[in-house]
Design a protein around this motif. Sequence first.
Motif, PDB file in Angstrom:
ATOM      1  N   HIS A   1      80.068 -29.700  16.228  1.00  0.00           N
ATOM      2  CA  HIS A   1      79.190 -28.531  16.062  1.00  0.00           C
ATOM      3  C   HIS A   1      77.773 -28.835  16.545  1.00  0.00           C
ATOM      4  N   ALA A   2      77.237 -27.973  17.371  1.00  0.00           N
ATOM      5  CA  ALA A   2      75.864 -28.111  17.856  1.00  0.00           C
ATOM      6  C   ALA A   2      74.944 -27.252  16.986  1.00  0.00           C
ATOM      7  N   PHE A   3      74.051 -27.885  16.274  1.00  0.00           N
ATOM      8  CA  PHE A   3      73.159 -27.166  15.362  1.00  0.00           C
ATOM      9  C   PHE A   3      72.040 -26.464  16.115  1.00  0.00           C
ATOM     10  N   ASP A   4      71.725 -25.274  15.672  1.00  0.00           N
ATOM     11  CA  ASP A   4      70.526 -24.576  16.114  1.00  0.00           C
ATOM     12  C   ASP A   4      69.534 -24.686  14.960  1.00  0.00           C
TER      13      ASP A   4
ATOM     14  N   HIS B   1      73.294 -33.134  10.926  1.00  0.00           N
ATOM     15  CA  HIS B   1      72.477 -33.381  12.117  1.00  0.00           C
ATOM     16  C   HIS B   1      71.720 -34.697  11.929  1.00  0.00           C
TER      17      HIS B   1
ATOM     18  N   SER C   1      66.623 -23.938  14.608  1.00  0.00           N
ATOM     19  CA  SER C   1      65.668 -22.847  14.396  1.00  0.00           C
ATOM     20  C   SER C   1      66.176 -21.858  13.347  1.00  0.00           C
ATOM     21  N   CYS C   2      67.499 -21.893  13.082  1.00  0.00           N
ATOM     22  CA  CYS C   2      68.044 -20.929  12.118  1.00  0.00           C
ATOM     23  C   CYS C   2      69.135 -21.516  11.230  1.00  0.00           C
ATOM     24  N   GLU C   3      69.496 -22.780  11.404  1.00  0.00           N
ATOM     25  CA  GLU C   3      70.541 -23.398  10.599  1.00  0.00           C
ATOM     26  C   GLU C   3      69.991 -24.581   9.812  1.00  0.00           C
TER      27      GLU C   3
END
Length: 218
Positions: free
Chosen positions: A16-19, A45, A21-23
């Motif tokens: 999973h690639a975390f964002d 992360h 800015s919102c996660e």
Amino acid sequence: ASATEVAEIIGGVAGHAFDLSCEIPLRAVLLRTGVDEFVLAAVVHHIAADGWSVAPLVADLQLAYAARAVGRGPQWSPLPVQYVDYTLWQRECLGDLADPDSRISGQVAYWEQALAGLPERLELPTDRPYPAVADHRGASIPVSLPADLHRLIRQLAREHNVTTYMVVQAALAMLLSKLSASSDVAVGVPIAGRGDVALDQLVGFFVNTLVLRVDLTG
């Protein structure tokens, strides 16, 4: 779910690639594999946890699960410090990069001098050309040292009053030098960065990388 399906789902969770800015930097998925069997897959992360963090994180999960299984809330032991305490201490200790007299400015100047002129990479003989743009997908290769070899390494280390790690690192530097036909060899070494026992039970990112640059001329 079959073992193959479970493995595929876990692989998807791990990739999973975390964002950010919102996660939040933690994602968990609970898989039901039987009537009363479950698999918990979680990914964190790297900005929020390092390898050392796995042990206290899993220990906390085990404590919480054991407590909830008998209908109680977990009895947490208060930690002596939190990660924010570490970050505030580090900011106070290192100072501001914009201040030329700060400790952080001195450290940056040191590394700029120590790594000046370092090639971007060692030109190793590979089975395929380097990509024009790095994809940053890494891998690891486990290496097993036979007991006899390990004993000889320890013996050599004692004879020269060094650690076994120093012997292995020197051997690696010589190997890379021979393979690349270069006398300027640098190896990145991750360090735990937890110099105080108060940090042992903290989940957070403390790891740093030291560059061991070796001049093998002659």
